[in-house]
Design a protein around this motif. Sequence first.
Motif, PDB file in Angstrom:
ATOM      1  N   LEU A 182       5.614 -14.502   9.481  1.00 21.99           N
ATOM      2  CA  LEU A 182       4.367 -14.483  10.236  1.00 21.99           C
ATOM      3  C   LEU A 182       3.206 -14.909   9.340  1.00 21.99           C
ATOM      4  O   LEU A 182       2.487 -15.850   9.640  1.00 21.99           O
ATOM      5  CB  LEU A 182       4.104 -13.095  10.813  1.00 21.99           C
ATOM      6  N   PHE A 183       3.012 -14.222   8.230  1.00 19.82           N
ATOM      7  CA  PHE A 183       1.979 -14.626   7.277  1.00 19.82           C
ATOM      8  C   PHE A 183       2.324 -14.091   5.897  1.00 19.82           C
ATOM      9  O   PHE A 183       2.997 -13.068   5.763  1.00 19.82           O
ATOM     10  CB  PHE A 183       0.587 -14.146   7.709  1.00 19.82           C
ATOM     11  N   ARG A 184       1.883 -14.802   4.892  1.00 20.17           N
ATOM     12  CA  ARG A 184       2.153 -14.401   3.521  1.00 20.17           C
ATOM     13  C   ARG A 184       1.129 -13.363   3.063  1.00 20.17           C
ATOM     14  O   ARG A 184      -0.013 -13.364   3.509  1.00 20.17           O
ATOM     15  CB  ARG A 184       2.136 -15.612   2.589  1.00 20.17           C
ATOM     16  N   SER A 185       1.560 -12.495   2.161  1.00 23.86           N
ATOM     17  CA  SER A 185       0.685 -11.483   1.595  1.00 23.86           C
ATOM     18  C   SER A 185      -0.085 -12.095   0.427  1.00 23.86           C
ATOM     19  O   SER A 185       0.513 -12.630  -0.506  1.00 23.86           O
ATOM     20  CB  SER A 185       1.511 -10.281   1.119  1.00 23.86           C
ATOM     21  N   GLU A 186      -1.407 -12.034   0.491  1.00 20.67           N
ATOM     22  CA  GLU A 186      -2.270 -12.611  -0.540  1.00 20.67           C
ATOM     23  C   GLU A 186      -3.196 -11.507  -1.038  1.00 20.67           C
ATOM     24  O   GLU A 186      -4.073 -11.041  -0.310  1.00 20.67           O
ATOM     25  CB  GLU A 186      -3.056 -13.789   0.038  1.00 20.67           C
ATOM     26  N   ILE A 187      -3.003 -11.082  -2.287  1.00 21.75           N
ATOM     27  CA  ILE A 187      -3.693  -9.915  -2.837  1.00 21.75           C
ATOM     28  C   ILE A 187      -4.999 -10.354  -3.507  1.00 21.75           C
ATOM     29  O   ILE A 187      -5.003 -11.243  -4.362  1.00 21.75           O
ATOM     30  CB  ILE A 187      -2.800  -9.179  -3.853  1.00 21.75           C
ATOM     31  N   ARG A 188      -6.099  -9.682  -3.127  1.00 21.27           N
ATOM     32  CA  ARG A 188      -7.416  -9.963  -3.701  1.00 21.27           C
ATOM     33  C   ARG A 188      -8.119  -8.633  -4.005  1.00 21.27           C
ATOM     34  O   ARG A 188      -7.701  -7.582  -3.528  1.00 21.27           O
ATOM     35  CB  ARG A 188      -8.260 -10.804  -2.733  1.00 21.27           C
ATOM     36  N   ALA A 189      -9.177  -8.717  -4.803  1.00 22.44           N
ATOM     37  CA  ALA A 189      -9.940  -7.517  -5.183  1.00 22.44           C
ATOM     38  C   ALA A 189     -11.166  -7.385  -4.296  1.00 22.44           C
ATOM     39  O   ALA A 189     -11.877  -8.361  -4.033  1.00 22.44           O
ATOM     40  CB  ALA A 189     -10.360  -7.604  -6.647  1.00 22.44           C
ATOM     41  N   TYR A 190     -11.430  -6.129  -3.836  1.00 23.24           N
ATOM     42  CA  TYR A 190     -12.554  -5.861  -2.934  1.00 23.24           C
ATOM     43  C   TYR A 190     -13.300  -4.616  -3.387  1.00 23.24           C
ATOM     44  O   TYR A 190     -12.728  -3.711  -4.000  1.00 23.24           O
ATOM     45  CB  TYR A 190     -12.064  -5.660  -1.500  1.00 23.24           C
ATOM     46  N   ALA A 191     -14.572  -4.588  -3.046  1.00 21.94           N
ATOM     47  CA  ALA A 191     -15.406  -3.402  -3.279  1.00 21.94           C
ATOM     48  C   ALA A 191     -16.602  -3.493  -2.348  1.00 21.94           C
ATOM     49  O   ALA A 191     -16.826  -4.520  -1.688  1.00 21.94           O
ATOM     50  CB  ALA A 191     -15.858  -3.317  -4.736  1.00 21.94           C
ATOM     51  N   GLY A 255     -17.098   3.586  -1.386  1.00 24.62           N
ATOM     52  CA  GLY A 255     -17.739   3.328  -2.665  1.00 24.62           C
ATOM     53  C   GLY A 255     -17.101   4.035  -3.834  1.00 24.62           C
ATOM     54  O   GLY A 255     -17.729   4.191  -4.892  1.00 24.62           O
ATOM     55  N   LEU A 256     -15.842   4.456  -3.688  1.00 19.81           N
ATOM     56  CA  LEU A 256     -15.175   5.211  -4.740  1.00 19.81           C
ATOM     57  C   LEU A 256     -14.515   4.321  -5.787  1.00 19.81           C
ATOM     58  O   LEU A 256     -13.973   4.838  -6.767  1.00 19.81           O
ATOM     59  CB  LEU A 256     -14.129   6.144  -4.130  1.00 19.81           C
ATOM     60  N   GLY A 257     -14.534   3.019  -5.589  1.00 27.08           N
ATOM     61  CA  GLY A 257     -13.941   2.125  -6.572  1.00 27.08           C
ATOM     62  C   GLY A 257     -13.603   0.781  -5.967  1.00 27.08           C
ATOM     63  O   GLY A 257     -13.767   0.555  -4.760  1.00 27.08           O
ATOM     64  N   ALA A 258     -13.126  -0.129  -6.822  1.00 26.75           N
ATOM     65  CA  ALA A 258     -12.629  -1.430  -6.372  1.00 26.75           C
ATOM     66  C   ALA A 258     -11.141  -1.297  -6.071  1.00 26.75           C
ATOM     67  O   ALA A 258     -10.436  -0.493  -6.689  1.00 26.75           O
ATOM     68  CB  ALA A 258     -12.865  -2.481  -7.444  1.00 26.75           C
ATOM     69  N   VAL A 259     -10.666  -2.089  -5.133  1.00 22.90           N
ATOM     70  CA  VAL A 259      -9.278  -1.970  -4.709  1.00 22.90           C
ATOM     71  C   VAL A 259      -8.643  -3.353  -4.636  1.00 22.90           C
ATOM     72  O   VAL A 259      -9.308  -4.340  -4.305  1.00 22.90           O
ATOM     73  CB  VAL A 259      -9.174  -1.268  -3.331  1.00 22.90           C
ATOM     74  N   LEU A 260      -7.364  -3.426  -4.981  1.00 20.00           N
ATOM     75  CA  LEU A 260      -6.573  -4.631  -4.739  1.00 20.00           C
ATOM     76  C   LEU A 260      -5.860  -4.450  -3.410  1.00 20.00           C
ATOM     77  O   LEU A 260      -5.174  -3.446  -3.204  1.00 20.00           O
ATOM     78  CB  LEU A 260      -5.537  -4.839  -5.846  1.00 20.00           C
ATOM     79  N   MET A 261      -6.018  -5.439  -2.522  1.00 15.50           N
ATOM     80  CA  MET A 261      -5.462  -5.274  -1.184  1.00 15.50           C
ATOM     81  C   MET A 261      -5.128  -6.642  -0.594  1.00 15.50           C
ATOM     82  O   MET A 261      -5.787  -7.640  -0.886  1.00 15.50           O
ATOM     83  CB  MET A 261      -6.464  -4.546  -0.283  1.00 15.50           C
TER      84      MET A 261
END
Length: 322
Positions: A182-191, A255-261
């Motif tokens: 269906l779709f590929r998983s592409e991990i990026r950093a967010y905050a 706002g508790l941190g940056a996350v990779l998702m």
Amino acid sequence: MLRCGRRPQTPLLDTDCSKKSQKAMRRLLPPLNALRAFEAAGRLGSFTKAAAELNVSHSAISRHVRGLEERLNVHLFQARNTGVVLTEQGRTYLSEITPAFDRIAHATEALSVPPKGTVTLTTENTVAQKWLIPRLASLRARHPDIDLKISATAEVMDIEAHDFDMGLRYVRSEPSEGYHLLFRSEIRAYATPGFAPISNGELDLRALATGPLIEDATFRLWPEWFRQAGLDDVPELNLPHPLGAILAIQSAVAGLGAVLMDKNLCEPERQSGALVELAGVEIPFGGYYLVVNKRAGRRKAVRAVRQWLLEECSRTTSVTPD
């Protein structure tokens, strides 16, 4: 003496040749019920499953297959301790019979009513909440008579054992046959906006590495992300106990941190502006696949949902589904 291939001299001779021609073109077809029994048993690899699909007894399937073998004078199945398997002749015959049944079914359905009924789908909580449910209005608009029932769970369910029509699953490596990307998983950093430290107008990677960082249980890739972002000497990271994806996203929004998702799972937060991407670093990490129960795959409503999912992914992602 006139032959049928020559120019007819009288209406009587023309009619006679036509009858002979029609007789010569008569199809040699086994009984339809025997063909259906063989096709279902061969496709499902089981007389018991074929009996369940066709709503007949096991003995009826066996009787029809045995009669077909006698008519064709070939063995289509071999008996094994675990059941039956197709012979080489059976596999060859099945490869022709199944597409023929499919064409008949599709032609018939094209003249019939729109797809309707209940379709059951199992998937993980995050995919259901963050990706699938926001798109259900599109399915309802397209197929108002289909009722898609979603079972969201952290456990990977066996769709055949639990009788689900289909499953939507995250798979780390290339899966086996029968799975449709269906779709590929592409991990990026967010905050949250303004969370990331900035130095000289650019993201300060070393300051970001001191935390706080949120660790997701699936995408534990912070060291790799920092390396790809350009931090040559990645320090030892103070990572907390990993969270599930939904809690990880909610923690980042708070706002508790940056996350990779996975960017597909962060789509609602990205669109609303609650989370922003920290850098143009993307790590491919598996993909999300659809698998359809063989017993349900021929139902019109199930095929309609499958086609909708494939088209929805093709429309909203860069990947072209299988």
